[in-house]
Design a protein around this motif. Structure first.
Motif, PDB file in Angstrom:
ATOM      1  N   PHE A 129       2.753   4.514  -2.380  1.00  0.00           N
ATOM      2  CA  PHE A 129       1.958   4.165  -1.193  1.00  0.00           C
ATOM      3  C   PHE A 129       2.180   5.168  -0.067  1.00  0.00           C
ATOM      4  O   PHE A 129       1.246   5.441   0.717  1.00  0.00           O
ATOM      5  CB  PHE A 129       2.293   2.739  -0.733  1.00  0.00           C
ATOM      6  CG  PHE A 129       1.633   1.676  -1.542  1.00  0.00           C
ATOM      7  CD1 PHE A 129       0.271   1.451  -1.427  1.00  0.00           C
ATOM      8  CD2 PHE A 129       2.355   0.905  -2.429  1.00  0.00           C
ATOM      9  CE1 PHE A 129      -0.358   0.473  -2.178  1.00  0.00           C
ATOM     10  CE2 PHE A 129       1.749  -0.077  -3.189  1.00  0.00           C
ATOM     11  CZ  PHE A 129       0.378  -0.293  -3.062  1.00  0.00           C
ATOM     12  N   ASN A 130       3.360   5.733   0.036  1.00  0.00           N
ATOM     13  CA  ASN A 130       3.583   6.781   1.028  1.00  0.00           C
ATOM     14  C   ASN A 130       2.737   8.016   0.731  1.00  0.00           C
ATOM     15  O   ASN A 130       2.240   8.682   1.653  1.00  0.00           O
ATOM     16  CB  ASN A 130       5.059   7.171   1.065  1.00  0.00           C
ATOM     17  CG  ASN A 130       5.902   6.171   1.842  1.00  0.00           C
ATOM     18  OD1 ASN A 130       5.390   5.445   2.692  1.00  0.00           O
ATOM     19  ND2 ASN A 130       7.193   6.121   1.542  1.00  0.00           N
ATOM     20  N   LEU A 190      -0.166   7.922  -0.847  1.00  0.00           N
ATOM     21  CA  LEU A 190      -1.538   7.546  -0.497  1.00  0.00           C
ATOM     22  C   LEU A 190      -1.785   7.646   1.006  1.00  0.00           C
ATOM     23  O   LEU A 190      -2.877   8.058   1.447  1.00  0.00           O
ATOM     24  CB  LEU A 190      -1.828   6.119  -0.962  1.00  0.00           C
ATOM     25  CG  LEU A 190      -1.997   5.897  -2.471  1.00  0.00           C
ATOM     26  CD1 LEU A 190      -2.223   4.418  -2.760  1.00  0.00           C
ATOM     27  CD2 LEU A 190      -3.165   6.719  -3.014  1.00  0.00           C
ATOM     28  N   LEU A 191      -0.775   7.278   1.802  1.00  0.00           N
ATOM     29  CA  LEU A 191      -0.912   7.314   3.259  1.00  0.00           C
ATOM     30  C   LEU A 191      -0.784   8.725   3.830  1.00  0.00           C
ATOM     31  O   LEU A 191      -0.978   8.925   5.030  1.00  0.00           O
ATOM     32  CB  LEU A 191       0.138   6.407   3.902  1.00  0.00           C
ATOM     33  CG  LEU A 191      -0.013   4.901   3.618  1.00  0.00           C
ATOM     34  CD1 LEU A 191       1.182   4.128   4.177  1.00  0.00           C
ATOM     35  CD2 LEU A 191      -1.313   4.367   4.216  1.00  0.00           C
ATOM     36  N   THR A 246       1.980  10.542   3.945  1.00  0.00           N
ATOM     37  CA  THR A 246       3.257  10.745   4.643  1.00  0.00           C
ATOM     38  C   THR A 246       3.861  12.105   4.328  1.00  0.00           C
ATOM     39  O   THR A 246       4.325  12.826   5.225  1.00  0.00           O
ATOM     40  CB  THR A 246       4.257   9.641   4.252  1.00  0.00           C
ATOM     41  OG1 THR A 246       3.700   8.363   4.587  1.00  0.00           O
ATOM     42  CG2 THR A 246       5.587   9.839   4.977  1.00  0.00           C
TER      43      THR A 246
END
Length: 324
Positions: free
Chosen positions: A284-285, A287-288, A290
């Protein structure tokens, strides 16, 4: 000389000396320290398993007879097939992790997402498969009886094929009541009652002259099968019906076998599950964006080190526990 910085400094400083060991960052070095300590822990567990197995080599269960279950193929034993599938899935997930790390070095976010997702799926399949294997191991399939001396007796036909208790045990007009805390003193209780009593197994054995007793002793790489007369004599000493496995006893043979199975595979399964959770967070990081903002996918590389270690440990567990 060590360099001292303030909190406002944007400089990337090692802080542990003039030279970075092997050019590694602090985070990667700490991951290597963790892997080394964990490797020593697993080594101790596997060494204990090896010592115990060779001490009780004559009564140790045969893996080809224990791990025979395959989903949707009940009643059709396939020794080690599903365990081999689990191993393949975990090793393949290590390949996808390598590709994710390589894509991160090239700053290709989309490829990191795809390969990290495949790694997570592989880990989930492995953990789910291990839970399914535990369920079958705990439930058991054939059942056995334990004698006064603690020996385990299994049942086979004249061709040497295993026979389940349900195939010959009879139902007697007797009442069995399980001891629970509300019926005992000082919180006394007992395990769940087996499907059959010792008397029902003994009566069923007498009614089926084509069934023999097989001991847990290995002779010429096979479990020893007794004659009918010897079987009847040994069965008179039966005191307990055993179905499946737990930390106290199991229907497969030596009690230590079940203890090591639950502890070693469970400890490794916990590592895989933890790795899946960490991979999901990293996923998810990614995807974001980061790590795009940081202009570094080093975090993917660090979790990749952990994942490769978990895969490598399973190779040793698979070899020592299932193959040797």
């Amino acid at each position: 000389m060590s360099t001292v910085t303030t909190a406002n400094s944007g400089e990337n400083v090692w802080g542990g000396g003039d030279n970075q060991p092997m050019g590694a960052s602090y985070g990667k070095l700490m991951m290597w320290f963790f892997i080394l300590s964990d490797a020593l822990t697993f080594s101790g567990f596997l060494a204990a398993y090896g010592f115990s197995r060779f001490k009780f080599i004559e009564t140790w269960p045969l893996a080809d007879e224990v791990f025979t279950h395959v989903p949707f193929m009940h009643g059709n034993p396939q020794p080690m097939l599903y365990v081999a599938f689990m191993t393949f899935v975990l090793i393949f997930s290590s390949v996808t992790m390598v590709l994710a790390v390589d894509a991160g070095h090239q700053m290709k976010k989309d490829k990191v997402v795809v390969y990290l997702f495949l790694t997570i799926i592989g880990g989930l399949i492995f953990v789910g498969s291990q839970a399914w294997e535990w369920k079958n191991f705990i439930k058991g399939e054939f059942g056995a009886v334990e004698t006064k001396g603690g020996s385990l007796l299994q049942f086979v036909d004249t061709q040497g094929h295993r026979v389940a208790l349900a195939d010959f045990a009879v139902t007697l007009p007797e009442e069995r009541e399980q001891l629970t805390r509300d019926k005992g003193k000082w919180f006394m209780s007992e395990a769940t009652l087996p499907s059959y009593s010792v008397a029902e197994v003994q009566a069923g054995f007498k009614a089926h002259p084509n069934i023999l007793v097989r001991t847990e002793t290995i002779v010429d790489k096979k479990k020893q099968v007794l004659t009918r007369a010897e079987s009847e004599l040994r069965l008179k000493d039966a005191t307990l019906v055993v179905e499946g496995a737990n930390l106290t006893r199991n229907e497969y043979g030596s009690k230590l076998f079940g203890d090591f199975f639950f502890f070693i595979t469970g400890f490794h399964g916990f590592h895989v599950f933890s790795g899946v959770i960490i991979n999901i967070i990293i996923f998810f990081n990614v995807l974001l964006g980061t790590y795009e903002k940081r202009k570094s996918y080093e975090m993917v590389e660090k979790v990749g080190l952990y994942w490769h270690f978990v895969d490598l440990v399973w190779v040793f567990v698979f070899t020592v526990f299932y193959l040797v």
